[in-house]
Write a protein that holds these residues in place. Structure first.
Motif, short mmCIF file in Angstrom:
data_model
loop_
_atom_site.label_atom_id
_atom_site.label_comp_id
_atom_site.label_asym_id
_atom_site.label_seq_id
_atom_site.Cartn_x
_atom_site.Cartn_y
_atom_site.Cartn_z
N VAL A 106 -44.76 -35.12 -29.74
CA VAL A 106 -44.61 -36.58 -29.66
C VAL A 106 -43.54 -37.00 -28.66
O VAL A 106 -43.50 -38.16 -28.25
N SER A 107 -42.69 -36.05 -28.26
CA SER A 107 -41.65 -36.42 -27.29
C SER A 107 -42.25 -36.78 -25.92
O SER A 107 -41.57 -37.35 -25.08
N THR A 108 -43.52 -36.46 -25.73
CA THR A 108 -44.19 -36.91 -24.50
C THR A 108 -44.76 -38.32 -24.68
O THR A 108 -45.52 -38.81 -23.85
N LEU A 109 -44.41 -38.94 -25.82
CA LEU A 109 -44.96 -40.23 -26.27
C LEU A 109 -46.43 -40.09 -26.66
O LEU A 109 -47.20 -41.05 -26.59
N SER A 110 -46.79 -38.89 -27.07
CA SER A 110 -48.11 -38.71 -27.68
C SER A 110 -48.03 -39.23 -29.13
O SER A 110 -46.98 -39.63 -29.60
N ASP A 111 -49.17 -39.20 -29.82
CA ASP A 111 -49.24 -39.86 -31.13
C ASP A 111 -49.02 -38.88 -32.29
O ASP A 111 -49.01 -37.67 -32.10
#
Ligand code: ACO
Length: 375
Positions: free
Chosen positions: A200-205
């Motif tokens: 999620v740190s890649t702004l994934s969900d």
């Protein structure tokens, strides 16, 4: 830029901050949001622990009631998932089926286009609520059995046992199971949680992070160890055989599953809690063979290697005594850990910085390129 420091397996490296759980190897203690796991297993239940992890504080009675109700309302999974489970090969791996189930749920989540904190909390609760049905339904279908609809008079853990086994557990079994879920619910930057945070740190969900976590949990050095530990106990067979079996296994450099821990070197507090439950349930069910075998394995490991059991060792024979199929032990870990994974992913997203470490390059450099026809 910070100075780079290398530690194989990231041992001892601080990879981030958290307020969710505190693993303290110096005191052999584990705290969720500041509350000692020993107190939680005595006074709380999985629902309250999940609330604590996800929302950050212990619920009031009305918050607790509302949370339990939401978990119940969200227990069911869409029919399209059930239809898809019917297409799976017979006896598919339950962790693989869980990955597919979570992927399919992602497509239908009503908040799928909303990455706000509030939407993420709703997704977290939805995932926690639906994990039992994803696992129980896919397991039963892939083993040629009819699914068992949830029973809303039952709590989260006992309803999972009911959907999985098709009969309601007695209150003692339900309570021991609930304690195991509380012990499994969170544990610092363990491999699966870290995988979810990296994702999620890649702004994934949250769904993508959950899939990464399930994949990491599956391995026998992490969540898969509870299944391997029981297979080992079955191979050992009897208390009489245990000492020689362990000595033999160590002589051939085998890892004894359910033993050792990256952080705890002098005792996993969850193992202490569950070993006590293991003794109690064995006596209650009048079936002490596995507990006795486990005790000798433990004694031999302590003497020969000074390595102690982790949480996965006692849960293995506790679940076996409950009549649970071995291939479902790691998915049970996931039923509990989704609360921790979700809390960590939300914490990561609330104050995000891309997790992107460096590698220490050890390969060749500046080689002359030779064309294919000359190699
Ligand atoms: N059986 C036999 N020897 C062991 C065990 C074990 N279970 N665990 C560690 N050791 C030995 C290693 O062989 C190694 O010995 P060496 O220095 O002579 O080579 C030494 O102890 C250090 O072990 P590492 O594997 O380097 O320790 P690490 O911190 O990397 O590993 C781990 C921790 C992966 C949990 C390890 O103890 C292990 O493989 N245990 C078995 C699998 C298991 O139970 N996993 C569940 C962990 S808890 C959880 O995920 C909920």
């Amino acid at each position: 830029m910070k100075t780079a420091e290398y530690s194989p397996g990231l041992e001892g490296i601080i990879a981030g901050t958290t307020t969710i759980s505190h693993v303290n190897p110096d005191r052999n203690s584990l705290m969720y949001r500041g509350y000692d796991i020993k107190d939680l297993v005595q006074h709380s239940d999985f629902e309250e622990v999940a609330f604590l992890l996800i929302k950050g504080h212990l619920p009031t009675q009305s918050e607790y009631d509302a949370f339990c109700n939401t978990l119940k309302q969200e227990r069911n999974i869409p029919q399209t998932l059930i239809d898809t489970f019917k297409t799976f090969p017979t006896n598919s791996n339950p962790m693989d089926m869980l990955k597919v189930g979570v992927s399919l749920l992602a497509l239908q989540d009503p908040d799928k286009d909303d990455d706000s904190h509030e939407a993420n909390v709703r997704k977290a609760i939805r995932l926690a609520a639906k994990f039992p049905a994803l696992i129980a339904y896919s397991y039963r279908i892939s083993r040629g059995q009819d699914i068992v609809q949830p029973d809303n008079s039952l709590k989260h853990g006992e309803n999972f046992l009911y959907m999985l086994l098709g009969k309601k557990p007695d209150s003692y079994i339900a309570n021991v199971f609930d304690i195991s879920l509380m012990c499994y619910a969170d544990h610092g930057f363990n491999a699966s949680t870290f995988a979810s945070r990296v994702t999620v740190s890649t702004l994934s969900d949250l769904y993508s992070g959950t899939l990464a976590a399930i994949g990491a949990l599956k391995g026998p050095l992490h969540g898969g160890a509870n299944e391997e530990a029981m297979k080992m106990l079955l191979e050992v067979g009897t208390p009489d055989n245990a000492e020689a079996w362990v000595i033999d296994a160590l002589a051939t450099k085998k890892k004894i599953m359910g033993f050792g821990h990256r952080e705890y070197k002098t005792g996993d507090p969850r193992a202490a809690i569950l070993t006590e439950m293991g003794a109690e349930i064995s006596n209650k069910l009048n079936d002490t063979k596995w507990y006795q075998t486990a005790a000798i394995v433990e004694e031999t490991m302590r003497r020969e290697k000074n390595i102690l059991p982790n949480v996965d060792f006692p849960t293995s024979y506790i679940y076996y005594l409950m009549g649970l199929p071995i291939e479902i032990y790691t998915p049970i870990f996931a039923v509990a850990r989704i609360a921790g994974w979700a809390a960590h992913m939300i914490e990561q997203l609330d104050n995000n910085r891309l997790i992107r470490p460096k590698a220490l390059y050890e390969g060749p450099q500046h080689l002359d390129y030779i064309t294919r026809d000359r190699r």
